[in-house]
Enzyme design. Structure first.
Site, PDB file in Angstrom:
ATOM      1  N   LYS A 197       0.834  -1.360  -0.114  1.00 44.56           N
ATOM      2  CA  LYS A 197      -0.070   0.277   0.010  1.00 44.56           C
ATOM      3  C   LYS A 197       0.919   1.083   0.133  1.00 44.56           C
ATOM      4  CE  LYS A 197      -4.010  -1.661   2.452  1.00 44.56           C
ATOM      5  NZ  LYS A 197      -4.874  -1.664   1.501  1.00 44.56           N
ATOM      6  N   ARG A 227     -10.229 -11.406   1.876  1.00 46.61           N
ATOM      7  CA  ARG A 227     -11.087 -12.483   1.221  1.00 46.61           C
ATOM      8  C   ARG A 227     -10.514 -13.729   1.160  1.00 46.61           C
ATOM      9  NH1 ARG A 227     -11.360  -9.573  -4.405  1.00 46.61           N
ATOM     10  NH2 ARG A 227     -10.985  -7.910  -2.952  1.00 46.61           N
TER      11      ARG A 227
HETATM   12  N1  BES Z   1      -8.074  -3.514   4.051  1.00 45.80           N
HETATM   13  C1  BES Z   1      -8.108  -3.030   2.791  1.00 45.80           C
HETATM   14  C2  BES Z   1      -9.535  -2.346   2.374  1.00 45.80           C
HETATM   15  C3  BES Z   1      -9.662  -1.223   3.053  1.00 45.80           C
HETATM   16  C4  BES Z   1      -9.279   0.018   2.302  1.00 45.80           C
HETATM   17  C5  BES Z   1     -10.169  -0.985   4.337  1.00 45.80           C
HETATM   18  C6  BES Z   1      -9.783   0.970   2.828  1.00 45.80           C
HETATM   19  C7  BES Z   1     -10.495   0.179   4.797  1.00 45.80           C
HETATM   20  C8  BES Z   1      -9.948   1.542   4.273  1.00 45.80           C
HETATM   21  C9  BES Z   1      -8.083  -4.529   1.764  1.00 45.80           C
HETATM   22  O1  BES Z   1      -7.382  -5.581   2.323  1.00 45.80           O
HETATM   23  C10 BES Z   1      -7.795  -4.201   0.529  1.00 45.80           C
HETATM   24  O2  BES Z   1      -6.677  -3.822   0.394  1.00 45.80           O
HETATM   25  N2  BES Z   1      -8.139  -4.254  -0.565  1.00 45.80           N
HETATM   26  C11 BES Z   1      -7.994  -4.082  -1.980  1.00 45.80           C
HETATM   27  C12 BES Z   1      -8.616  -4.958  -2.806  1.00 45.80           C
HETATM   28  C13 BES Z   1      -8.032  -4.948  -4.304  1.00 45.80           C
HETATM   29  C14 BES Z   1      -6.681  -5.331  -4.372  1.00 45.80           C
HETATM   30  C15 BES Z   1      -8.539  -5.860  -5.131  1.00 45.80           C
HETATM   31  C16 BES Z   1      -8.552  -2.483  -2.214  1.00 45.80           C
HETATM   32  O3  BES Z   1      -9.557  -2.253  -1.935  1.00 45.80           O
HETATM   33  O4  BES Z   1      -7.558  -1.785  -2.918  1.00 45.80           O
HETATM   34 ZN    ZN Z   2      -5.417  -5.631   1.853  1.00 44.66          ZN
END
Ligand code: BES
Ligand code: ZN
Ligand code: ZN
Length: 478
Positions: free
Chosen positions: A257, A331
């Protein structure tokens, strides 16, 4: 704060609707004539006296707009004002609220007042929130004491669950590791009669939870699989599984991230915190229900041991998954937790709660949680429960066309969209659907609602405790 039924020689709070009337109240007459006070929702007027017999007027807004959420918010404002003025006791006359049943009214009013005392200040050298209220006396014409008491009791128990959830989420990842989360689940829940079982890495391996373990591999913290059982209904009654995402930190892994997006990722266990808080409230209320909460807790980190984009991993269900993006880790952990709920717990219905997608924040902001289901009946129950809780939920479509977006190329499934664009919250949900077998199931995406950038109403900045009230209502009334 103690909330009691009755009256005492002390400060008084009068309630009034916008442009309403407070007969014989000279102060009210004066301030409304001078346009100093309108009675808007949550508006508080104070007349201070040196003998502590102060008088407060609390506005409830337009009479036709009155609902539980207006009561919660207004009483929260009242609580904050009383604290600011270091008031220790008050009488509140509830006679004005006629169209809402006594129990619900007392629940909402008490909740609002108790919410005003929450803060997460354990790391501050100088505390900012100093609760002053010791006693609140609820009274009014024609009140049913038994119903009022039931409302007060529920407010005390449910806010305790909400505050527990908030505290767990607000703790930094340095402290709130999977091990710590499991320890707190044990200490908070066993004392109220919930059976808590914690599995370590070896036992998780024995269950073939390869998807969960793949996410955890990069971390030096041991993963924990936490099973919390409250089987207080009869054997014939249905059993509900509440499955909470428990990423105590989500760096994104090798699909790292950006720094800004990582700052609050200690909150990626808000789903698990909400199920732990809910279990506490369910047990303290002694609900005659069968509920099992499940959390697959781990960290998503970067190291020589971490899983890599493109890895093909297995899962407890036997389905294989291409982990194309290591940041779509929630997931994967939930896949095994849900399959466990469906096949080992043999739940009759499953609700999972997860900070799953940034796409949900884009779609619904921090106001509304997104939802996906394979069972419209259960969805209706969840939405009804969320509505009375004041925790909005909105169902997203689960059309067949979306389903192919989770099919893999070299494996059964893929953890990002394959051959389609957008709809990130829906596809994440439909990925989870692959692991619940035929069990009625609802997925709640709380990425936006569980942790907020600035306070709103009685929700503080940071962890909100959403959706503890929704889950509690779902279990209590369904
Ligand atoms: N934990 C994050 C989602 C999230 C984002 C929670 C902002 C709270 C605030 C999750 O694990 C994630 O990073 N999801 C990705 C999925 C993508 C790579 C398909 C996302 O949402 O970017
Ligand atoms: Zn994530
Ligand atoms: Zn995550």
């Amino acid at each position: 704060m103690k909330i009691l039924i009755g009256t005492k020689e002390t400060a008084n709070v009068s309630l009034v609707f916008k442009d309403g009337d407070l007969k014989d109240n000279e102060v009210y007459k004066y301030i409304t004539e001078k346009d100093l006070f309108k009675g808007k929702e949550g508006e508080v007027w104070t007349t201070f006296s040196t003998d502590d017999n102060h008088n407060f007027i609390l506005g409830l807004g337009d009479e036709e707009d009155l609902n539980l959420e207006v009561i919660r918010k207004s009483f929260y404002n009242l609580g904050k004002k009383l604290m600011e003025l270091k008031v220790e006791s008050v009488n509140i006359d509830l006679t004005l609220i006629k169209d809402i049943n006594n129990e619900k009214m007392a629940l909402a009013a008490s909740e609002g007042l108790i919410q005003s005392e929450y803060s997460f200040e354990k790391y501050l050298s100088k505390k900012k929130t100093k609760p002053s209220l010791e006693e609140v006396y609820l009274n009014g014409d024609g009140l049913n004491d038994k119903e009022i008491q039931a409302g007060i009791d529920e407010a005390i128990i449910v806010t305790e669950g909400i505050f527990l959830a908030r505290d767990l989420v607000n703790e930094p990842a340095l402290v709130m590791t999977p091990t710590k989360l499991a320890e707190i689940a044990k200490s908070e829940l066993e004392e109220v009669g919930v059976k808590v079982q914690v599995l370590g890495e070896k036992e998780i391996e024995d269950l073939n939870m390869e998807a969960f373990l793949a996410v955890s591999k990069g971390s030096s913290e041991e993963p924990k699989f936490i099973i919390m059982e409250w089987l207080n209904g009869s054997k014939e009654d249905h059993k509900t599984a509440l499955v909470g995402k428990g990423l105590t930190f989500d760096s994104g892994g090798y699909s790292l991230k950006p720094s800004k997006g990582m700052e609050t990722m200690h909150s990626d266990m808000a789903g698990s915190a909400s199920v732990i808080g809910t279990m506490k409230a369910i047990a303290k209320s002694g609900l005659k229900k069968n509920v099992v909460a499940i959390v697959a807790a781990c960290e998503n980190m970067v190291s020589g041991h971490a899983y890599k984009p493109g890895d093909i991993i297995g899962s407890m269900s036997g389905k294989t998954i291409e982990a194309m993006n290591t940041d779509a880790e929630g997931r994967l952990t939930l896949a095994d937790a849900l399959y466990y709920a469906a096949t080992v717990v043999k739940a009759d219905r499953i609700v999972d709660i997860a900070t799953l997608t940034g796409a949900c924040v884009v779609a619904l902001g921090d106001i509304t949680s997104g939802a996906i289901t394979n069972h419209e009946g259960l969805m209706e129950d969840v939405i009804e429960s969320s509505f009375i809780a004041g925790e909005p939920v909105w169902e997203l479509p689960n059309f067949k066309e979306y389903e192919k977006m989770v099919k893999g190329h070299n494996a059964d499934l893929i953890n990002t969209n394959s051959g389609g664009t957008g709809a990130g919250t829906i596809t994440a949900g439909l990925f989870l659907k692959e692991f619940v077998e035929d069990t009625p199931w609802v997925h709640l995406d709380i990425a936006g609602t569980s942790f907020i950038d600035s306070s709103r109403g009685y929700l503080p900045k940071g962890a909100t405790g959403v959706p503890v009230k929704t889950l509690f209502n779902l279990i209590k009334y369904n």
